[in-house]
Write a protein that holds these residues in place. Structure first.
Motif, PDB file in Angstrom:
ATOM      1  N   ALA A  30       0.844  -1.197   0.000  1.00 38.88           N
ATOM      2  CA  ALA A  30       0.000   0.000   0.000  1.00 38.88           C
ATOM      3  C   ALA A  30       0.880   1.248   0.000  1.00 38.88           C
ATOM      4  O   ALA A  30       2.026   1.204   0.456  1.00 38.88           O
ATOM      5  CB  ALA A  30      -0.922   0.002   1.217  1.00 38.88           C
ATOM      6  N   TYR A  31       0.328   2.328  -0.499  1.00 38.41           N
ATOM      7  CA  TYR A  31       1.047   3.599  -0.496  1.00 38.41           C
ATOM      8  C   TYR A  31       0.060   4.743  -0.282  1.00 38.41           C
ATOM      9  O   TYR A  31      -1.112   4.646  -0.620  1.00 38.41           O
ATOM     10  CB  TYR A  31       1.835   3.805  -1.801  1.00 38.41           C
ATOM     11  N   THR A  32       0.557   5.826   0.288  1.00 35.42           N
ATOM     12  CA  THR A  32      -0.259   7.025   0.483  1.00 35.42           C
ATOM     13  C   THR A  32      -0.303   7.804  -0.819  1.00 35.42           C
ATOM     14  O   THR A  32       0.714   7.994  -1.486  1.00 35.42           O
ATOM     15  CB  THR A  32       0.337   7.906   1.595  1.00 35.42           C
ATOM     16  N   VAL A  46     -12.517   6.191 -11.394  1.00 36.01           N
ATOM     17  CA  VAL A  46     -11.452   6.956 -10.756  1.00 36.01           C
ATOM     18  C   VAL A  46     -10.165   6.743 -11.532  1.00 36.01           C
ATOM     19  O   VAL A  46     -10.029   5.806 -12.313  1.00 36.01           O
ATOM     20  CB  VAL A  46     -11.249   6.558  -9.271  1.00 36.01           C
ATOM     21  N   MET A  47      -9.217   7.646 -11.294  1.00 40.07           N
ATOM     22  CA  MET A  47      -7.896   7.534 -11.883  1.00 40.07           C
ATOM     23  C   MET A  47      -6.879   7.593 -10.752  1.00 40.07           C
ATOM     24  O   MET A  47      -6.896   8.515  -9.940  1.00 40.07           O
ATOM     25  CB  MET A  47      -7.635   8.682 -12.850  1.00 40.07           C
ATOM     26  N   ALA A  48      -6.017   6.590 -10.693  1.00 36.71           N
ATOM     27  CA  ALA A  48      -4.938   6.568  -9.706  1.00 36.71           C
ATOM     28  C   ALA A  48      -3.627   6.813 -10.434  1.00 36.71           C
ATOM     29  O   ALA A  48      -3.345   6.180 -11.449  1.00 36.71           O
ATOM     30  CB  ALA A  48      -4.900   5.221  -8.994  1.00 36.71           C
ATOM     31  N   SER A  49      -2.842   7.745  -9.927  1.00 35.68           N
ATOM     32  CA  SER A  49      -1.525   8.023 -10.474  1.00 35.68           C
ATOM     33  C   SER A  49      -0.504   7.380  -9.542  1.00 35.68           C
ATOM     34  O   SER A  49      -0.485   7.666  -8.352  1.00 35.68           O
ATOM     35  CB  SER A  49      -1.309   9.536 -10.550  1.00 35.68           C
ATOM     36  N   VAL A  50       0.345   6.504 -10.094  1.00 31.53           N
ATOM     37  CA  VAL A  50       1.292   5.755  -9.265  1.00 31.53           C
ATOM     38  C   VAL A  50       2.642   5.664  -9.978  1.00 31.53           C
ATOM     39  O   VAL A  50       2.701   5.509 -11.198  1.00 31.53           O
ATOM     40  CB  VAL A  50       0.741   4.345  -8.932  1.00 31.53           C
ATOM     41  N   SER A  51       3.698   5.751  -9.209  1.00 30.60           N
ATOM     42  CA  SER A  51       5.042   5.572  -9.753  1.00 30.60           C
ATOM     43  C   SER A  51       5.294   4.087  -9.992  1.00 30.60           C
ATOM     44  O   SER A  51       5.050   3.270  -9.102  1.00 30.60           O
ATOM     45  CB  SER A  51       6.086   6.112  -8.782  1.00 30.60           C
ATOM     46  N   PRO A  52       5.807   3.730 -11.163  1.00 31.71           N
ATOM     47  CA  PRO A  52       6.131   2.329 -11.398  1.00 31.71           C
ATOM     48  C   PRO A  52       7.284   1.841 -10.523  1.00 31.71           C
ATOM     49  O   PRO A  52       7.527   0.646 -10.423  1.00 31.71           O
ATOM     50  CB  PRO A  52       6.490   2.269 -12.887  1.00 31.71           C
ATOM     51  N   ASP A 129       6.771  10.156 -15.519  1.00 35.74           N
ATOM     52  CA  ASP A 129       7.319   9.325 -14.443  1.00 35.74           C
ATOM     53  C   ASP A 129       6.256   8.576 -13.644  1.00 35.74           C
ATOM     54  O   ASP A 129       6.564   7.920 -12.660  1.00 35.74           O
ATOM     55  CB  ASP A 129       8.158  10.177 -13.489  1.00 35.74           C
ATOM     56  N   HIS A 130       4.997   8.658 -14.064  1.00 39.10           N
ATOM     57  CA  HIS A 130       3.910   7.966 -13.371  1.00 39.10           C
ATOM     58  C   HIS A 130       3.024   7.218 -14.370  1.00 39.10           C
ATOM     59  O   HIS A 130       3.004   7.552 -15.554  1.00 39.10           O
ATOM     60  CB  HIS A 130       3.048   8.960 -12.572  1.00 39.10           C
ATOM     61  N   GLU A 131       2.332   6.235 -13.857  1.00 41.03           N
ATOM     62  CA  GLU A 131       1.342   5.509 -14.640  1.00 41.03           C
ATOM     63  C   GLU A 131      -0.037   5.923 -14.140  1.00 41.03           C
ATOM     64  O   GLU A 131      -0.250   6.046 -12.926  1.00 41.03           O
ATOM     65  CB  GLU A 131       1.503   3.997 -14.466  1.00 41.03           C
ATOM     66  N   LEU A 132      -0.955   6.150 -15.064  1.00 40.24           N
ATOM     67  CA  LEU A 132      -2.329   6.470 -14.707  1.00 40.24           C
ATOM     68  C   LEU A 132      -3.157   5.207 -14.895  1.00 40.24           C
ATOM     69  O   LEU A 132      -3.166   4.616 -15.982  1.00 40.24           O
ATOM     70  CB  LEU A 132      -2.880   7.582 -15.596  1.00 40.24           C
ATOM     71  N   LEU A 133      -3.810   4.779 -13.836  1.00 39.51           N
ATOM     72  CA  LEU A 133      -4.669   3.603 -13.887  1.00 39.51           C
ATOM     73  C   LEU A 133      -6.118   4.071 -13.770  1.00 39.51           C
ATOM     74  O   LEU A 133      -6.499   4.678 -12.757  1.00 39.51           O
ATOM     75  CB  LEU A 133      -4.335   2.640 -12.752  1.00 39.51           C
TER      76      LEU A 133
END
Length: 190
Positions: A30-32, A46-52, A129-133
């Motif tokens: 998990a991450y904040t 929803v869209m989550a932006s996360v660093s790979p 630098d991020h992936e949008l899910l």
């Protein structure tokens, strides 16, 4: 390197704080985040932006989904804990996660959050630098919906949502509509 003025301007943006969790093969991570956004209303997307680079990312992609725990203003400890990669904290705070109810092996959630969203990813997009899910919200569990949420701004830090921005019973919309009507009547008289 991002321009200082741009960085300061973007840093003023205040956003709600969530913990995004995913699980696969008995592994939970998990991450904040303060980069989870609703992008559609009629169909809850929803869209989550996360660093790979984050250890949660491969679990999100391989499992095809994730959970979002919407943190309350009293959950800054949990928010701070998950803001570091779990490996840095040696995963010492197992009590900050539990499995999604009635779904063995489901995505982990933070106990006592304001609400939980279970999401199934249907599209992914690379953004520098991020992936949008992009994901459909397939289940929601409300919990403490009347409690204030935890907020974050990179310039202002952690905040609890504050007082209401308008007085109870005051409708700004009604005031604006009355103004439109009054000014419309005045322009008709011209």
């Amino acid at each position: 390197m991002i321009d200082r003025g741009i960085k300061q301007g973007l840093g003023q943006m205040m956003k709600g704080v969530q913990v995004i969790g995913a699980a696969l093969g008995g592994v939970q991570r998990a991450y904040t985040s303060h980069w989870l956004s609703q992008v559609s209303f009629e169909e809850p997307i929803v869209m989550a932006s996360v660093s790979p680079k984050h250890d949660t990312y491969p679990l999100m992609v391989e499992s095809g989904g994730f959970a979002a725990s919407l943190l309350g203003a009293d959950q800054i400890v949990e928010g701070q804990y998950f803001s570091y990669p779990g490996r840095k904290m040696e995963y010492v705070a197992a009590e900050y996660l539990t499995e999604w109810p009635d779904l063995a092996g489901g995505p982990p959630i933070v106990p006592n959050s304001i609400a939980w969203l279970r999401c199934e990813t249907f599209q992914q997009m690379t953004m520098e630098d991020h992936e949008l899910l992009f994901a459909r919200v397939v289940e929601v569990i409300p919990n403490r919906l009347k409690d204030p949420p935890l907020l974050y701004s990179s310039r202002l830090g952690w905040r609890a949502s504050g007082d209401k921005a308008r007085e109870p019973g005051m409708s700004i919309r009604d005031q604006l509509l009355a103004r439109v009507e009054a000014e419309g009547s005045a322009s008709d008289d011209r």
